[in-house]
Design an enzyme around this catalytic site. Structure first.
Site, PDB file in Angstrom:
ATOM      1  N   SER A 251       0.971  -1.190  -0.057  1.00 50.42           N
ATOM      2  CA  SER A 251       0.115   0.035   0.017  1.00 50.42           C
ATOM      3  C   SER A 251       0.861   1.269   0.047  1.00 50.42           C
ATOM      4  O   SER A 251       2.155   1.392   0.209  1.00 50.42           O
ATOM      5  CB  SER A 251      -0.905   0.162   1.240  1.00 50.42           C
ATOM      6  OG  SER A 251      -0.241   0.470   2.337  1.00 50.42           O
ATOM      7  N   LYS A 252       0.205   2.397  -0.229  1.00 46.88           N
ATOM      8  CA  LYS A 252       1.016   3.655  -0.272  1.00 46.88           C
ATOM      9  C   LYS A 252       1.678   3.862   1.076  1.00 46.88           C
ATOM     10  O   LYS A 252       2.886   4.379   0.928  1.00 46.88           O
ATOM     11  CB  LYS A 252      -0.073   4.960  -0.312  1.00 46.88           C
ATOM     12  CG  LYS A 252      -0.624   5.086  -1.600  1.00 46.88           C
ATOM     13  CD  LYS A 252      -2.217   5.187  -1.409  1.00 46.88           C
ATOM     14  CE  LYS A 252      -2.974   4.151  -2.068  1.00 46.88           C
ATOM     15  NZ  LYS A 252      -4.182   3.464  -1.701  1.00 46.88           N
ATOM     16  N   ARG A 253       1.631   3.212   2.033  1.00 49.00           N
ATOM     17  CA  ARG A 253       2.114   3.397   3.396  1.00 49.00           C
ATOM     18  C   ARG A 253       3.426   2.589   3.428  1.00 49.00           C
ATOM     19  O   ARG A 253       4.372   2.767   4.370  1.00 49.00           O
ATOM     20  CB  ARG A 253       1.316   2.811   4.677  1.00 49.00           C
ATOM     21  CG  ARG A 253       0.055   3.643   4.695  1.00 49.00           C
ATOM     22  CD  ARG A 253      -0.626   3.436   5.933  1.00 49.00           C
ATOM     23  NE  ARG A 253       0.187   3.998   7.323  1.00 49.00           N
ATOM     24  CZ  ARG A 253       0.060   5.317   7.433  1.00 49.00           C
ATOM     25  NH1 ARG A 253      -0.706   6.026   6.773  1.00 49.00           N
ATOM     26  NH2 ARG A 253       0.834   5.712   8.597  1.00 49.00           N
ATOM     27  N   ASP A 254       3.651   1.588   2.265  1.00 50.59           N
ATOM     28  CA  ASP A 254       5.025   1.195   2.414  1.00 50.59           C
ATOM     29  C   ASP A 254       6.105   1.733   1.678  1.00 50.59           C
ATOM     30  O   ASP A 254       6.931   1.276   1.022  1.00 50.59           O
ATOM     31  CB  ASP A 254       4.749  -0.083   1.478  1.00 50.59           C
ATOM     32  CG  ASP A 254       3.777  -1.221   2.318  1.00 50.59           C
ATOM     33  OD1 ASP A 254       4.097  -1.378   3.630  1.00 50.59           O
ATOM     34  OD2 ASP A 254       2.870  -1.748   1.940  1.00 50.59           O
ATOM     35  N   GLY A 255       6.056   3.141   1.620  1.00 51.94           N
ATOM     36  CA  GLY A 255       7.311   3.885   0.973  1.00 51.94           C
ATOM     37  C   GLY A 255       6.951   4.134  -0.424  1.00 51.94           C
ATOM     38  O   GLY A 255       5.891   4.487  -0.871  1.00 51.94           O
TER      39      GLY A 255
END
Length: 484
Positions: A251-255
């Site tokens: 997801s976007k949260r993974d960098g």
RNA sequence: GGUGCCGUAGGCAAAUUGGUUAAGCCGCUUGACUUUCAAUCAGGUGAAUGCGGGUUCAAACCCCGUCGGCACUUCCA
């Protein structure tokens, strides 16, 4: 049957690697079968959709080489179509107005969860009487439109990558919302995702729906909608997800997850495409791993798509990228390197120095993994003046180094022309004249010319510096360091 | 919690669909080459196929059970 597939990203963020992979599978599939690839922007989430994301997606598709045959179509420009479909379902008695408020829904779900039951809408407004409706209207409640889902219904489809899939109506969360609350004087509000997708796929005559496995539950709902609208159901295939290091959906949260990020980091589009082709698919009877999109399209088949999710592996991507880079001609790479050098602040004239830059590229391209590596790799070769590292200074202060460098300087001064062969001759001659080891000459020369003890091929680096006249200046500097 | 899907070395994966010793690539490691790093080349390391049973002459593959992971469970897409 004409094969028609689509990629339907929603512009709520930059072009995501997962979406890109789905796009690639669709592209490979349609190019293998011969058919049309349709691009549709699903922008019905007006809260989060933004035009710059649409642009980012389109750019990314083009950059990767994923050409499409029709579109881009925008769902916000097709709202009438969805409204008609909602009206049809209402008219057929397959959908109804539900007056349950958000608060009531929250409360209901909380109760269900407390009882360890699956949270679902309990279909409480499915059969409202005229009086009840009048009552809710009088209260000022605005209804959503729900599509009836029969609890006892069994939904089955033959998934092209997973085989037979079966769902029960009761596991779909109750009657589903297909249109929001009305605003202003609308008869009903904005149609929602599942409805819009089905209407579009019907209208665009999509024959195969290839998408990520996170859509499996949606597929069951959508099949019901196809039936209700009396349309033929397309073939479905659900590809595995790309996972992060922990094994969760990327997801976007993974960098770094958007295609434009990868581009900025110095990956080539063909390498990204190649890596994603490999992530979940292998050719039959072959161990080939490096392919262009066209090559892979020749071999592609859904039956060779893996079922399990795949973790994203930077090392493998790097390796693939390096393979593409190493096989490129310097003339082709130099233009892609120029922006990186510019950003690093190196001084040069992209036009006037082009030949010199090509020569530089030739020296370093075989050891690059990403385009951005050109910055550290060529750092020592830009500019007349340099800084000497501590180790380089130590090297320069070794015994015999000063006379050796002086000789090199003399040789250089008296040389009428200069190239790699002449450089080698000079080194040979000086080594002999001073009766020292070649390693000492090379190391010292490297220290003097670049200020470091390691870097690209020294002879070639020297030739490059010489074209700018920087070799003489740097030698002088080094000599000054020694005597100070 | 419910439903569904998935499970082969550290990662990606193959295995003629039940048939020798479970491919290959990345990584890691060693060596060669080189003026150095890298690249390149050559070799090496690492899995009893999540686990336990069963069927069979024979199981990664079929059956049963079990464990684990993930996805979905929005008036998001």
């Amino acid at each position: 049957m004409t094969v028609r597939v689509r990629i339907a990203p929603s512009p709520t963020g930059n072009f995501h690697i997962g979406t890109a992979r789905t796009a690639i599978f669709n592209w490979l599939f349609v190019r293998n079968h011969g058919g049309q690839f349709i691009l549709r922007i699903e922008d019905t989430d007006t809260e989060r959709s933004r035009p710059e994301f649409t642009e980012n997606i389109l750019d990314g598709m083009t950059w990767l080489g994923l050409n499409w045959d029709e579109g881009p179509f925008f769902q916000t420009q097709r709202l009438d179509l969805y409204r008609q479909a909602v009206q049809t379902l209402l008219d057929k008695g397959l959908a109804y107005r539900c007056y349950t408020t958000s608060d009531e829904l929250d409360q209901m779900r909380a109760t269900q969860q407390a009882r360890h039951e699956a949270p679902r809408y309990d279909n409480r407004h499915r059969n409202l009487t005229a009086e009840q409706i009048a009552q809710f209207e009088a209260e000022g409640r605005k209804p959503v439109i729900r599509f009836k889902i029969d609890d006892d219904r069994e939904i089955v489809w033959d998934d092209q990558v997973r085989g037979k899939m079966t769902w029960k109506g009761r596991d779909l969360g109750g009657d589903m919302v297909i249109a929001r609350q009305p605003e202003g004087d609308e008869t009903f509000g904005q149609p929602l995702y599942n409805l819009a997708v089905v209407v579009d796929d019907m209208d665009m005559k999509i024959s195969h729906v290839l998408r990520g496995e996170d859509h499996i539950a949606n597929t069951a709902k959508q099949i019901l909608l196809y039936e209700a609208l009396g349309e033929e159901i397309p073939v479905f295939a659900h590809t595995p997800l790309i996972l992060n290091e922990k094994g969760q959906k990327l997801s976007k949260r993974d960098g770094v997850t958007s295609i434009s990020d990868f581009k900025r980091m110095g990956f080539l589009p063909e390498a990204i495409a190649n890596y994603m082709i490999l992530l979940g698919w292998t050719p039959e009877n072959s161990t080939q791993e490096l392919f262009s999109l066209d090559e892979a399209a020749q071999l592609f088949g859904l039956d060779r798509v893996n079922k399990a999710g795949a973790k994203f592996d930077w090392d493998k991507l790097d390796w693939i990228n390096s393979q593409y880079l190493h096989n490129k001609a310097p003339e082709a790479v130099v233009d892609q390197l120029i922006p990186y050098w510019q950003e690093a602040g190196y001084e040069f004239d992209p036009e006037g120095d082009r030949d010199w830059l090509i020569q530089l590229t030739e020296i370093i391209v075989h050891s690059l993994t990403r385009l951005a590596d050109a910055i550290p790799e060529s750092r020592l070769l830009f500019g007349e003046k340099i800084k000497f590292s501590e180790k380089a200074i130590a090297q320069l202060q070794l015994e015999n180094v000063e006379p050796v460098l002086n000789s090199i300087q003399d040789n250089l001064a008296s040389a009428t022309e200069f190239n790699a062969d002449i450089a080698k001759d000079i080194i040979k001659q000086v080594t002999k004249a001073h009766n020292v080891k070649k390693g000492l000459v090379m190391k010292s020369l490297r220290a003097a010319l670049t200020g470091e003890l390691q870097g690209p091929d020294l002879i070639q680096s020297w030739a490059l510096l010489h074209r700018k006249g920087w070799d003489k200046a740097r030698l002088q500097q080094a000599l000054a360091v020694i005597s100070s």
